[in-house]
Design an enzyme around this catalytic site. Structure first.
Site, PDB file in Angstrom:
ATOM      1  N   CYS A 244       0.836  -1.213   0.000  1.00 36.06           N
ATOM      2  CA  CYS A 244       0.000   0.000   0.000  1.00 36.06           C
ATOM      3  C   CYS A 244       0.867   1.258   0.000  1.00 36.06           C
ATOM      4  O   CYS A 244       0.363   2.352  -0.221  1.00 36.06           O
ATOM      5  CB  CYS A 244      -0.936   0.010   1.193  1.00 36.06           C
ATOM      6  SG  CYS A 244      -0.895  -1.460   2.205  1.00 36.06           S
TER       7      CYS A 244
ATOM      8  N   HIS B  85      -8.614   5.002  -1.231  1.00 36.75           N
ATOM      9  CA  HIS B  85      -7.293   4.395  -1.110  1.00 36.75           C
ATOM     10  C   HIS B  85      -7.027   3.461  -2.284  1.00 36.75           C
ATOM     11  O   HIS B  85      -7.066   2.239  -2.133  1.00 36.75           O
ATOM     12  CB  HIS B  85      -7.223   3.653   0.228  1.00 36.75           C
ATOM     13  CG  HIS B  85      -5.902   3.004   0.517  1.00 36.75           C
ATOM     14  ND1 HIS B  85      -4.709   3.410  -0.058  1.00 36.75           N
ATOM     15  CD2 HIS B  85      -5.593   1.959   1.330  1.00 36.75           C
ATOM     16  CE1 HIS B  85      -3.733   2.637   0.395  1.00 36.75           C
ATOM     17  NE2 HIS B  85      -4.238   1.754   1.228  1.00 36.75           N
TER      18      HIS B  85
END
Lengths: 382, 139
Positions: free
Chosen positions: A83, A332
């Site tokens: 991420c 995200h």
């Protein structure tokens, strides 16, 4: 080392785009960034992405994206740090310009998550953890963060409703963000009563699954003024790593990699946390929203939820935190998120950010890969 | 036969997974789980294998309701970080306990259990999980 500037930015709305793949999404962001610098040629492309391989069955991503964004033939490659891929892509692009290898580099980020049902996407995301000793047991990324959230609440004596102020603030900020995935407000009651995913983490503690792409153009001092009237300097960069097996860490309630990376970035930029005007930090879950502010030196351990309830870090305060709405509500798109953050902070400093505006000179972006396994901190100055 | 699980990988990791085998640094004494090649504390490469006690207390836990592919039959799954007597921490699922009976500080011990299976005919993965010690041993 040479000075490096952000001279162009571009990004897509974040959401579910069934009609766009990795190539189309990235081209959209890249074209916006190229238009922002008046169509000048870029010399290299660095792309942050996590799951093109696991979900998209596409490796060799740098070449594919360069080709389909009209940049075919230039040096291009993907960097992956789960991420945190976007932040590491910016770090890499910075290095290419600072070193003198190139004068104009595009840093992109793209993620395409909505091709599959949640249980498959969650497996892809969980590959950010230890494959042999965490993922092996089927623990999700949400599950790992839940272990930390429970420890935080128990250690500092914080109730469920007290924890819920983070998503409320993020959604409020995102409600004014035209490219956010979740541009609506929520209440403490809605957060505290939303579906349990991995107790104590609930649905509204979690960042959503979405698609998106972002691009920056970085330039050396020589080209910065030619390409932009409002170049923003990358004044400090820090990158650090930590044990992937979270049980191996001495203290679950701090991310050592954030502390280490931010120390380097603050020193390089010659600034203190008190001088930062705007922050975009990596709140993949409510618990990270709080811990990040503590690790970055903006608040005391265990006191952040109370401070936010009292108005600290809201728009108008210094620093304003996640005016975009953060991972929680802006969205995200994993490997693109770190690039969005730097684009957002750069736009805040040059004065053309489209959502909640912050008037300031210095900003910070923090991007996390895994549960604090790889952390980058990037400081920008007008 | 499905081959989603790697046979060499399952074989290679069998001792840490079945027996809680760790490494111990012969120079500084630090114990590492999972096993390592180089000691992260002192940098020594002189490590030996050691078996952990399997007894300890829960440091934190979660009840995971949304489970990954392949774990549906086990949902919800309780995962815990357990600090063993040796001071080493291990992450594993809990077994033989209801979510409402788990709390931080609960004493547990490692037992061998099935973790997942590769379809009806494929490999079965086994590894340690933790179960609570009897009530009288909790003090």
């Amino acid at each position: 080392m040479r000075k490096v500037y952000v001279v162009g930015v571009g990004f897509t709305k974040i959401g579910r785009f069934f009609d766009k793949g990795l190539r189309e999404l990235f081209a959209e962001a890249a074209i916006k960034a190229l238009d922002d610098i008046g169509g000048e040629n870029v010399q290299a492309l660095v792309v942050g992405n996590m799951m093109s391989s696991s979900l998209g069955e596409q490796d060799n991503l740098g070449a594919v994206l360069a080709d389909y964004a009209g940049l075919g033939g230039i040096p291009a490659f993907k960097v992956e740090a789960a991420c945190g891929s976007g932040g590491v892509a910016v770090y890499t692009g910075y290095s290419l310009v600072a070193s003198g290898l190139f004068d104009i580099v595009m840093v992109g980020g793209v993620e395409k998550q909505t091709e599959y049902p949640t249980r498959i996407v969650s497996k892809g995301l969980a590959q950010a953890s230890d494959a042999e000793y965490e993922l092996f047991y089927g623990i999700s990324f949400t599950g790992l963060n839940a272990l930390v959230m429970r420890k935080y609440m128990e250690t500092y004596g914080i109730s469920r409703d007290e924890m819920s102020v983070w998503p409320v603030l993020m959604h409020k900020n995102a409600s004014k963000n035209p490219y956010a995935q979740l541009p609506f407000e929520v209440t403490i009651e809605q957060v505290s009563n939303s579906m349990l995913i991995a107790d104590p983490i609930r649905l509204l503690d979690s960042s959503p699954i979405g698609d998106g792409a972002a691009a920056l153009v970085l330039a050396s001092e020589k080209y910065a003024r030619k390409l932009s009237d409002t170049p923003v300097e990358i004044a400090g960069v820090g990158l650090a790593t930590d044990h992937i097996y979270i049980a191996y860490r001495d203290d679950l309630l701090k991310l050592k990699a954030t502390i280490d990376a931010s120390k380097v970035a603050y020193r390089m930029a010659k600034v203190e946390p008190s001088q930062i005007d705007v922050v975009e930090e990596h709140d993949a879950f409510t618990i990270l929203g709080y811990m990040n502010l503590e690790d970055l030196g903006f608040s005391e351990r265990g006191k952040t939820p109370k401070e936010i309830a009292e108005g600290r870090f809201h728009p108008g305060d210094k620093p304003t935190v996640n005016p975009s709405g953060g991972l929680k509500a802006r969205g995200h798109p994993v490997g693109a998120t770190g690039v969005y953050q730097v684009a957002e902070v750069a736009m805040q400093l040059r004065g053309d950010y489209p959502g909640v505006k912050v008037n300031g000179e210095i900003g910070l972006a923090q991007s996390i890969g895994g549960l604090g396994t790889t952390v980058s901190v990037i400081i920008l100055r007008r | 036969m499905s081959m989603k699980f790697s046979i060499p990988k399952t074989w290679r990791e069998r001792k840490p997974h079945y027996l809680l085998e760790a490494t111990k640094c012969k120079n500084c004494g630090k114990i590492h789980y999972p096993p390592r090649t180089v000691c992260d504390k002192c940098g020594s490469r002189d490590l030996e294998r050691t078996r952990l006690s399997g007894e300890g207390r829960i440091v934190s836990y979660t009840v995971q309701y949304v489970v990954l592919d392949g774990f549906r039959d086990y949902a919800p799954i309780i995962y815990a970080i357990v600090e063993l007597k040796e001071g080493v921490r291990v992450l594993a699922p809990l077994t033989d306990v209801k979510p409402g009976d788990v709390k931080i500080g609960l004493k547990v011990k490692a037992v061998l259990r099935k973790v997942s299976e590769d379809g009806k005919l494929g490999l079965i993965r086994y590894a340690i999980k933790f179960k609570p010690l009897e009530a009288e041993s909790q003090k």
